[in-house]
Design an enzyme around this catalytic site. Structure first.
Site, PDB file in Angstrom:
ATOM      1  N   HIS A 291       2.588  18.170  -7.533  1.00 28.21           N
ATOM      2  CA  HIS A 291       1.832  18.668  -5.673  1.00 28.21           C
ATOM      3  C   HIS A 291       2.110  17.895  -4.690  1.00 28.21           C
ATOM      4  O   HIS A 291       2.429  16.831  -4.754  1.00 28.21           O
ATOM      5  CB  HIS A 291       0.311  18.567  -5.810  1.00 28.21           C
ATOM      6  CG  HIS A 291      -0.087  19.372  -4.585  1.00 28.21           C
ATOM      7  ND1 HIS A 291      -0.599  18.492  -3.398  1.00 28.21           N
ATOM      8  CD2 HIS A 291      -0.831  20.884  -4.116  1.00 28.21           C
ATOM      9  CE1 HIS A 291      -0.778  20.063  -2.475  1.00 28.21           C
ATOM     10  NE2 HIS A 291      -1.198  20.604  -3.014  1.00 28.21           N
TER      11      HIS A 291
ATOM     12  N   ARG B 263       4.876  22.648  -4.683  1.00 28.36           N
ATOM     13  CA  ARG B 263       4.228  23.143  -5.356  1.00 28.36           C
ATOM     14  C   ARG B 263       5.639  24.051  -6.639  1.00 28.36           C
ATOM     15  O   ARG B 263       6.068  24.821  -5.630  1.00 28.36           O
ATOM     16  CB  ARG B 263       3.243  23.617  -6.098  1.00 28.36           C
ATOM     17  CG  ARG B 263       1.863  22.428  -6.463  1.00 28.36           C
ATOM     18  CD  ARG B 263       1.056  23.046  -6.861  1.00 28.36           C
ATOM     19  NE  ARG B 263       0.177  24.367  -6.023  1.00 28.36           N
ATOM     20  CZ  ARG B 263      -0.458  24.584  -6.348  1.00 28.36           C
ATOM     21  NH1 ARG B 263      -0.754  24.361  -7.240  1.00 28.36           N
ATOM     22  NH2 ARG B 263      -1.444  25.812  -4.937  1.00 28.36           N
TER      23      ARG B 263
ATOM     24  N   LYS C 211       5.342  28.375  -5.417  1.00 30.69           N
ATOM     25  CA  LYS C 211       4.985  28.514  -4.430  1.00 30.69           C
ATOM     26  C   LYS C 211       6.299  29.065  -2.845  1.00 30.69           C
ATOM     27  O   LYS C 211       6.893  28.259  -3.774  1.00 30.69           O
ATOM     28  CB  LYS C 211       4.169  27.736  -4.311  1.00 30.69           C
ATOM     29  CG  LYS C 211       3.454  27.284  -5.231  1.00 30.69           C
ATOM     30  CD  LYS C 211       1.666  28.354  -5.273  1.00 30.69           C
ATOM     31  CE  LYS C 211       0.542  27.631  -6.268  1.00 30.69           C
ATOM     32  NZ  LYS C 211      -0.087  28.311  -6.508  1.00 30.69           N
TER      33      LYS C 211
ATOM     34  N   ASP D 158       6.407  26.926   3.239  1.00 28.70           N
ATOM     35  CA  ASP D 158       4.999  26.627   4.293  1.00 28.70           C
ATOM     36  C   ASP D 158       5.469  24.963   4.946  1.00 28.70           C
ATOM     37  O   ASP D 158       5.788  23.560   4.464  1.00 28.70           O
ATOM     38  CB  ASP D 158       3.430  26.207   3.377  1.00 28.70           C
ATOM     39  CG  ASP D 158       2.326  25.719   4.032  1.00 28.70           C
ATOM     40  OD1 ASP D 158       2.724  25.405   5.800  1.00 28.70           O
ATOM     41  OD2 ASP D 158       1.508  25.645   4.138  1.00 28.70           O
TER      42      ASP D 158
ATOM     43  N   CYS E  87       3.348  23.379   6.541  1.00 24.44           N
ATOM     44  CA  CYS E  87       3.019  21.593   7.135  1.00 24.44           C
ATOM     45  C   CYS E  87       3.980  20.339   5.441  1.00 24.44           C
ATOM     46  O   CYS E  87       4.303  19.185   5.506  1.00 24.44           O
ATOM     47  CB  CYS E  87       1.529  21.804   6.114  1.00 24.44           C
ATOM     48  SG  CYS E  87       1.129  22.572   4.967  1.00 24.44           S
ATOM     49  N   TYR E  88       3.971  20.970   5.422  1.00 20.52           N
ATOM     50  CA  TYR E  88       4.839  20.022   3.267  1.00 20.52           C
ATOM     51  C   TYR E  88       6.659  19.661   4.595  1.00 20.52           C
ATOM     52  O   TYR E  88       7.233  18.928   3.469  1.00 20.52           O
ATOM     53  CB  TYR E  88       5.536  21.218   1.879  1.00 20.52           C
ATOM     54  CG  TYR E  88       4.079  21.337   2.188  1.00 20.52           C
ATOM     55  CD1 TYR E  88       3.898  20.717   1.498  1.00 20.52           C
ATOM     56  CD2 TYR E  88       3.491  22.827   1.554  1.00 20.52           C
ATOM     57  CE1 TYR E  88       2.361  20.702   0.016  1.00 20.52           C
ATOM     58  CE2 TYR E  88       2.364  23.263   0.754  1.00 20.52           C
ATOM     59  CZ  TYR E  88       2.039  21.691   0.493  1.00 20.52           C
ATOM     60  OH  TYR E  88       1.004  22.435  -0.453  1.00 20.52           O
TER      61      TYR E  88
ATOM     62  N   ASP F 291       2.238  27.655   9.729  1.00 24.09           N
ATOM     63  CA  ASP F 291       2.685  27.515   8.266  1.00 24.09           C
ATOM     64  C   ASP F 291       3.751  28.746   8.245  1.00 24.09           C
ATOM     65  O   ASP F 291       4.688  27.696   7.935  1.00 24.09           O
ATOM     66  CB  ASP F 291       1.658  28.125   7.152  1.00 24.09           C
ATOM     67  CG  ASP F 291       1.355  28.387   6.019  1.00 24.09           C
ATOM     68  OD1 ASP F 291       3.186  29.065   5.636  1.00 24.09           O
ATOM     69  OD2 ASP F 291       0.989  28.987   5.787  1.00 24.09           O
TER      70      ASP F 291
ATOM     71  N   ASP G  29      -2.115  26.064  14.584  1.00 23.78           N
ATOM     72  CA  ASP G  29      -2.797  25.527  14.351  1.00 23.78           C
ATOM     73  C   ASP G  29      -2.875  23.735  14.500  1.00 23.78           C
ATOM     74  O   ASP G  29      -1.089  23.960  14.000  1.00 23.78           O
ATOM     75  CB  ASP G  29      -4.072  25.464  12.958  1.00 23.78           C
ATOM     76  CG  ASP G  29      -3.274  25.219  12.027  1.00 23.78           C
ATOM     77  OD1 ASP G  29      -2.985  23.879  11.647  1.00 23.78           O
ATOM     78  OD2 ASP G  29      -3.174  26.050  10.832  1.00 23.78           O
TER      79      ASP G  29
ATOM     80  N   HIS H 253      -1.061  22.192  11.435  1.00 14.62           N
ATOM     81  CA  HIS H 253       0.089  22.516  11.149  1.00 14.62           C
ATOM     82  C   HIS H 253       1.360  22.154  12.060  1.00 14.62           C
ATOM     83  O   HIS H 253       2.443  21.945  12.029  1.00 14.62           O
ATOM     84  CB  HIS H 253       0.487  24.041  10.738  1.00 14.62           C
ATOM     85  CG  HIS H 253       0.330  23.912   9.423  1.00 14.62           C
ATOM     86  ND1 HIS H 253      -1.002  24.847   9.119  1.00 14.62           N
ATOM     87  CD2 HIS H 253       0.425  25.007   8.462  1.00 14.62           C
ATOM     88  CE1 HIS H 253      -1.006  25.317   7.607  1.00 14.62           C
ATOM     89  NE2 HIS H 253      -0.016  24.907   7.557  1.00 14.62           N
TER      90      HIS H 253
HETATM   91 ZN   LIG Z   1       0.252  24.430   5.666  1.00  7.21          ZN
END
Ligand SMILES: [Zn+2]
Length: 426
Positions: A235, A280, A283, A286, A288-289, A362, A369, A372
């Site tokens: 992850h 992952r 998936k 996003d 934030c990654y 995201d 938010d 993020h």
């Molecule tokens: Zn995220």
């Protein structure tokens, strides 16, 4: 089936209609359906951007207004996030700092320090709010936020002796690693939260790091990435925590890890169509990654080439001012890390940025938010600052963020200042 695999002309790629990457040949497969939906959303977002002839610009003023409004209302809203308030402080002050704004607001810095002091418990450690149980996650957030605040008041507020004994009491003697709180779960976030706070506060002792590299090595999975605990799925967030904790505890014992497999897995997390990272296998992208995965690459670089961050950032003249490679949509930008730095920046600027209200999200269709916003700006910074001291910036030079420390995720100057302060009073 790959319908598109050429990134030489991203503008063209998104101008053609109904031209996404994942096939819909298997309509019964929900994972594929979700992926196709995201690619269509991303395609529409890129197309709208091109149609409206917008600039590839970080909307600094809007982000700053959104963040300042958030920190000023910290006491009065976010009831649902009541146990995460040191996190909110960290996400907001770090975002403002990356934008070069925080130090213009001594009043906000003072208020943040006063608020965090209320979250510190007499037994050491910080809780998620005033009077709450000590927990490694808010302890990490609070110590990082205090480093970013960077004032003597912030440093002196930390009960370092109490902090060290709290961190020691979180060690898990049976499994190795750290539990997140008394009686709580053990996962590799605990190693990172504990050792990061100890390092910044100058209390990183051999008792805290003993056995940690071996525990972390057992979290590496057959895919190459790291799980939260031995036997768990690889992850992105856990992989960042594991590598950063590994480097904090034992910068020289890389032979415990399969670094080539880790690198392969990390490289495969960048989505070829969207440009951002997922966390992952199979998936969705996003933003934030951008940091949790993008931030893995400086750590891999350190493992491969022995890059010593603190020595790097402490050069007399900041290395990152040496030169800036400006990029306006052509394809000549260098990627000096092992990921496509330009495509990540395009995803961040076009798909994640809320260019109307400020903040980052995201993916298209989701709301902004502070979480993020923090990790997208952190990932943007990573993708702009190369390990050779140059910068690679998509859009105008004003898009350049302040650099961030690859382990602590605070500005390098703030990490150094806090560490120096404590080493002098030892
Ligand atoms: Zn995220």
């Amino acid at each position: 089936m790959t319908k598109y695999n050429d990134d030489k002309a991203w503008r063209q790629k998104f101008t053609e209609n109904e031209y996404w990457m994942t096939s819909e040949d298997e309509p019964d497969d929900p994972t594929t359906e979700e992926q196709v939906k995201v690619e269509i959303g991303v395609q529409k977002t890129y197309q709208k951007f091109l149609r409206d002839k917008k600039e590839l610009k970080v909307q600094r003023g809007k982000h700053i207004a959104y963040l300042l409004d958030g920190i000023r209302h910290l006491d009065s809203y976010f009831d649902s996030l009541d146990a995460s308030r040191p996190w909110l402080v960290y996400w907001i002050v770090h975002s403002l700092d990356l934008l070069g704004e925080l130090d213009k607001h001594p009043d906000i810095i003072h208020d943040a320090v006063v608020f965090l002091s209320k979250c510190q418990n007499s037994t050491g450690g910080f809780g998620g709010g005033p009077g709450q149980l000590s927990h490694l996650a808010p302890t990490y957030a609070a110590v990082n936020a205090l480093a970013i605040c960077g004032t003597q008041e912030a440093y002196e507020m930390i009960d370092r002796k109490g902090l060290h004994s709290f961190l020691m009491s979180m060690r898990d003697p049976i499994h190795g690693g750290f539990v997140m709180h008394h009686g709580g779960e053990n996962d590799v976030r605990g190693c990172y939260c504990a050792l990061n706070a100890a390092s910044l506060a100058g209390v990183l002792t051999p008792e805290l790091t003993a056995g940690i590299p071996e525990f972390i090595a057992r979290c590496q999975t057959y895919e190459g990435g790291m799980g939260g605990f031995p036997g768990n799925e690889a992850h992105g967030g856990y992989t960042f925590c594991a590598l950063a904790a590994f480097l904090l505890s034992s910068p020289a014992s890389h032979q415990l890890l399969n670094v080539p497999a880790l690198t392969d897995w990390a490289v495969a997390r960048q989505t070829p169509y969207e440009g951002g990272f997922n966390g992952r296998t199979n998936k969705l992208v996003d933003a934030c990654y951008s940091f949790w995965m993008g931030g893995v690459f400086p750590l891999l670089h350190a493992m491969e080439y022995g890059w010593r961050f603190d020595a790097f950032w402490n050069q007399e003249k900041p290395a990152y001012n040496k030169s800036t490679k400006e990029e306006k949509g052509s394809d000549d930008m260098d990627s000096l890390y092992l990921f496509h730095q330009k495509n990540l920046q395009l995803y961040i600027l076009i798909c994640s940025q809320d260019d109307v209200r400020g903040g980052f999200r995201d993916k298209p269709g989701k709301g902004r938010d502070f979480y993020h916003t923090c990790y997208t700006l952190s990932g943007l910074s990573v993708s702009q600052h190369n390990p050779d001291g140059t910068t690679s910036v998509v859009g105008p030079n004003e898009n350049l963020m302040e650099p961030t420390h690859p382990i602590h995720n605070v500005r390098p100057i703030k990490a150094t200042r806090m560490k120096n302060f404590f080493s002098e009073i030892k």
